[in-house]
Design an enzyme around this catalytic site. Structure first.
Site, PDB file in Angstrom:
ATOM      1  N   LYS A 145     -15.731 -36.031  28.474  1.00  0.00           N
ATOM      2  CA  LYS A 145     -15.070 -35.033  29.322  1.00  0.00           C
ATOM      3  C   LYS A 145     -13.577 -35.359  29.460  1.00  0.00           C
ATOM      4  O   LYS A 145     -12.883 -35.430  28.464  1.00  0.00           O
ATOM      5  CB  LYS A 145     -15.795 -34.956  30.662  1.00  0.00           C
ATOM      6  CG  LYS A 145     -17.327 -34.949  30.539  1.00  0.00           C
ATOM      7  CD  LYS A 145     -17.889 -33.706  29.852  1.00  0.00           C
ATOM      8  CE  LYS A 145     -19.360 -33.844  29.478  1.00  0.00           C
ATOM      9  NZ  LYS A 145     -20.263 -34.237  30.544  1.00  0.00           N
TER      10      LYS A 145
ATOM     11  N   TYR B 163     -25.606 -34.617  37.559  1.00  0.00           N
ATOM     12  CA  TYR B 163     -25.620 -33.947  36.255  1.00  0.00           C
ATOM     13  C   TYR B 163     -27.075 -33.708  35.816  1.00  0.00           C
ATOM     14  O   TYR B 163     -27.916 -34.611  35.931  1.00  0.00           O
ATOM     15  CB  TYR B 163     -24.875 -34.843  35.264  1.00  0.00           C
ATOM     16  CG  TYR B 163     -24.863 -34.340  33.845  1.00  0.00           C
ATOM     17  CD1 TYR B 163     -24.104 -33.242  33.487  1.00  0.00           C
ATOM     18  CD2 TYR B 163     -25.600 -34.980  32.857  1.00  0.00           C
ATOM     19  CE1 TYR B 163     -24.087 -32.781  32.188  1.00  0.00           C
ATOM     20  CE2 TYR B 163     -25.588 -34.532  31.550  1.00  0.00           C
ATOM     21  CZ  TYR B 163     -24.836 -33.425  31.215  1.00  0.00           C
ATOM     22  OH  TYR B 163     -24.824 -32.982  29.932  1.00  0.00           O
TER      23      TYR B 163
ATOM     24  N   ARG C 133     -22.298 -54.194  16.137  1.00  0.00           N
ATOM     25  CA  ARG C 133     -23.008 -53.747  17.341  1.00  0.00           C
ATOM     26  C   ARG C 133     -22.539 -54.590  18.526  1.00  0.00           C
ATOM     27  O   ARG C 133     -22.362 -54.110  19.632  1.00  0.00           O
ATOM     28  CB  ARG C 133     -24.529 -53.840  17.184  1.00  0.00           C
ATOM     29  CG  ARG C 133     -25.235 -53.528  18.485  1.00  0.00           C
ATOM     30  CD  ARG C 133     -26.760 -53.401  18.450  1.00  0.00           C
ATOM     31  NE  ARG C 133     -27.433 -53.959  17.321  1.00  0.00           N
ATOM     32  CZ  ARG C 133     -27.705 -55.257  17.161  1.00  0.00           C
ATOM     33  NH1 ARG C 133     -27.338 -56.137  18.091  1.00  0.00           N
ATOM     34  NH2 ARG C 133     -28.314 -55.672  16.080  1.00  0.00           N
TER      35      ARG C 133
ATOM     36  N   ASP D 279     -20.890 -42.113  39.304  1.00  0.00           N
ATOM     37  CA  ASP D 279     -20.472 -41.347  38.130  1.00  0.00           C
ATOM     38  C   ASP D 279     -19.126 -40.693  38.488  1.00  0.00           C
ATOM     39  O   ASP D 279     -19.070 -39.788  39.319  1.00  0.00           O
ATOM     40  CB  ASP D 279     -21.547 -40.294  37.813  1.00  0.00           C
ATOM     41  CG  ASP D 279     -21.212 -39.445  36.594  1.00  0.00           C
ATOM     42  OD1 ASP D 279     -20.013 -39.339  36.242  1.00  0.00           O
ATOM     43  OD2 ASP D 279     -22.141 -38.870  36.000  1.00  0.00           O
TER      44      ASP D 279
HETATM   45  C1  PLP Z   1     -21.559 -34.738  30.681  1.00  0.00           C
HETATM   46  C2  PLP Z   1     -21.880 -35.568  31.862  1.00  0.00           C
HETATM   47  C3  PLP Z   1     -22.757 -36.653  31.772  1.00  0.00           C
HETATM   48  C4  PLP Z   1     -23.479 -37.002  30.485  1.00  0.00           C
HETATM   49  O1  PLP Z   1     -22.603 -37.432  29.508  1.00  0.00           O
HETATM   50  P1  PLP Z   1     -22.831 -37.205  27.918  1.00  0.00           P
HETATM   51  O2  PLP Z   1     -21.610 -37.795  27.329  1.00  0.00           O
HETATM   52  O3  PLP Z   1     -22.983 -35.739  27.687  1.00  0.00           O
HETATM   53  O4  PLP Z   1     -24.084 -37.946  27.574  1.00  0.00           O
HETATM   54  C5  PLP Z   1     -22.964 -37.407  32.896  1.00  0.00           C
HETATM   55  N1  PLP Z   1     -22.362 -37.103  34.077  1.00  0.00           N
HETATM   56  C6  PLP Z   1     -21.521 -36.062  34.197  1.00  0.00           C
HETATM   57  C7  PLP Z   1     -20.886 -35.791  35.507  1.00  0.00           C
HETATM   58  C8  PLP Z   1     -21.265 -35.254  33.107  1.00  0.00           C
HETATM   59  O5  PLP Z   1     -20.438 -34.208  33.240  1.00  0.00           O
END
Ligand code: PLP
Length: 391
Positions: free
Chosen positions: A206, A109, A57, A181
Site C-alpha cells: 500500500k 482487514y 532465504r 497494523d
Molecule cells: C492490504 C492489507 C493487508 C494485507 O496485505 P497484503 O500485502 O495484501 O497481503 C493487511 N492490512 C491492511 C490494513 C491492508 O490494507
C-alpha cells in the site's frame, strides 16, 4: 538479524526515508541499492561465507536495506520483510502456540480476519473480536490465556480509531504482545512503537511502496528478544520477498513523506467537499471534526491521509457511483499514487460474514476511496460527475 543504526534514528523523517539503511555498494560504489538477484553466496572455505551471507532465504542485501529503512521510519530497531502483508501476519501469529488467545479488533482487514478465523482457529489459537474503538471492550475480552492484542487504526473501511496508548497498556498488564497494523496511517502520520506497541505490521503493498506495483509485508520491533523470535520464523518458514520487490518498495519509501503530504492535503479537501454534498449521507474520515473520534485522531496521528469512506444510501447508487468514476479506478487495494474506488461489501470485505459487516456499520451502500496524489480539482470534478450520474 538486521539492526538500524543509531545515526539513522537521530535524523528527521524525510531524511530517514531517503537515507536510512543504505550503505554504498562495496563493489562499484553505486548510490542506489543494487538488486542482489541471487539465491546463494560464495564460501571461502567450509563454513566460511565471504561476507556473512550464505543463502538468500536467510539473508539478502537488498532486503536488508529495505528492512533497516522501514524499521527506521517506524522508530524501531529491527525490521523483517515478508512476501505480503498477510505473510507478515502469519509470521507474527506464529509467535503464539495452540491454546493461546488473541483479542483482535473486529474491523480489521478482511484477509486478516479470514486468516485468523479460517486458518489459525483451526490450528488451535482462539480469538475474541471486539470493537477496538472501545478501550473497555478490549480490556473486558482479556483472559488468562490472552497472549496478543491485535489492532488496526484507522480501520478499513469504517475509519474507526483504536486508542493505541490504552491498548498497549492493556496488553502490557496482561503480559501480552500489542501488535498494530499501521498500513493505513503509515509511520509518517502515526508511530505505534512510540505509543506502546510491541510489533508494527505493514502491508508494504500500500502506501509504503505507493506505486501499486508489488506485494509485500513488514514487521518492525524494538525489542531484541522479539527480533530474535521473528527472525527465526522468517527464516524457518521462509515467506520472504524477492530482491526485486524489495527494491521497488525501497524506491517507494524514499518519497513516502512527499506522497503522504499530498494524500493528506487531497484527502482533507475531498472529505470536506463530500461532507457538504447533498447526495452523500455520511463521510467517514478521522480528519473531519464530525468524526466521533476526531480528538483522539488529533492526539495520536499527525495527519489523516487519503482514505475516505462514504455512505450513499442505496446499493444501486453505490454501484453506479463506483462504476461511474473516470479518474478513480475501480480496483481493490489502496495507497498508490493513483486514486481508486472500491465497494468493500463485494470486494475487500466479501469474506467477512454479512452479520458481522452489518454490526460494524459496513453496509452494501458504502463506497471506499483511496485518494491519490493527482490534482485535487480534477478528482473533485470526477466525483461530482459520478455522483450526478449515480442518480
Ligand atoms: C492490504 C492489507 C493487508 C494485507 O496485505 P497484503 O500485502 O495484501 O497481503 C493487511 N492490512 C491492511 C490494513 C491492508 O490494507
Amino acid at each position: 538479524m538486521t539492526q538500524v543504526s543509531g545515526e539513522d534514528l537521530k535524523r528527521r523523517f524525510g531524511t530517514r526515508a531517503v537515507h536510512a539503511g543504505h550503505i554504498p555498494d562495496p563493489l562499484a560504489g553505486a548510490v542506489m541499492t543494487p538488486i542482489y538477484q541471487t539465491s546463494t553466496y560464495i564460501q571461502e572455505g567450509l563454513g566460511r561465507p565471504r561476507r556473512g551471507y550464505e543463502y538468500a532465504r536467510t539473508r539478502n542485501p537488498t532486503r536488508e536495506v529495505l528492512e533497516r529503512n522501514v524499521a527506521a521510519l517506524e522508530g524501531g530497531r529491527h525490521g523483517f520483510a515478508f512476501a505480503s502483508g498477510l505473510a507478515a501476519l502469519d509470521a507474527v501469529l506464529k509467535l503464539l502456540s495452540a491454546g493461546d488467545h488473541v483479542v483482535s479488533g473486529e474491523n480489521v482487514y478482511g484477509g486478516s480476519h479470514r486468516q485468523m478465523t479460517l486458518v489459525w482457529a483451526r490450528l488451535g489459537l482462539t480469538f475474541t473480536f471486539v470493537d477496538a474503538a472501545e478501550t473497555a471492550s478490549i480490556a473486558a475480552a482479556v483472559t488468562p490465556r490472552t497472549k496478543m492484542v491485535y489492532a488496526e487504526t484507522p480501520t478499513n473501511p469504517m475509519m474507526r480509531l483504536c486508542d493505541l496508548a490504552a491498548a498497549g497498556e492493556i496488553a502490557r498488564r496482561a503480559s501480552a504482545l500489542c501488535v498494530v497494523d499501521n498500513t493505513f496511517a503509515t509511520p509518517y502520520f502515526q508511530r505505534p512503537l512510540e505509543l506502546g506497541a510491541d510489533v508494527v505490521l505493514h502491508s508494504t503493498t500500500k502506501y509504503l511502496n505507493g506505486h501499486s506495483d508489488m506485494v509485500g509485508g513488514m514487521l518492525i520491533v524494538n525489542r531484541d528478544d522479539l527480533a530474535e523470535r521473528i527472525g527465526f520464523v522468517q527464516n524457518a518458514v521462509g515467506a520472504v520477498p524477492g530482491p526485486f520487490d524489495c527494491w521497488l518498495a525501497l524506491r517507494g519509501t524514499k518519497t513516502l513523506a512527499l506522497r503522504m503530504r499530498q494524500h493528506d492535503a487531497n484527502g482533507r479537501r475531498i472529505a470536506e467537499w463530500l461532507a457538504q454534498h447533498p447526495k452523500v449521507e455520511r463521510v467517514y474520515y478521522p480528519g473531519l471534526p464530525s468524526h466521533p473520534q476526531h480528538e483522539l485522531a488529533c492526539r495520536q496521528m499527525k495527519g489523516f491521509g487519503g482514505m475516505i469512506s462514504i455512505e450513499l444510501g442505496s446499493v444501486e447508487r453505490a454501484k453506479r457511483f463506483a462504476e461511474g468514476t473516470r479518474i478513480f479506478a475501480l480496483a481493490e487495494s489502496l495507497g498508490g499514487v493513483e486514486s481508486l474506488v472500491g465497494h468493500p461489501a463485494s470486494m475487500t470485505h466479501a469474506s467477512v460474514p454479512p452479520e458481522m459487516r452489518r454490526a460494524m456499520g459496513l453496509t452494501d451502500s458504502l463506497v471506499r476511496l483511496s485518494v491519490g496524489i493527482e490534482e485535487v480539482e480534477d478528482l473533485i470534478g470526477d466525483l461530482e460527475q459520478a455522483l450526478a450520474a449515480a442518480g
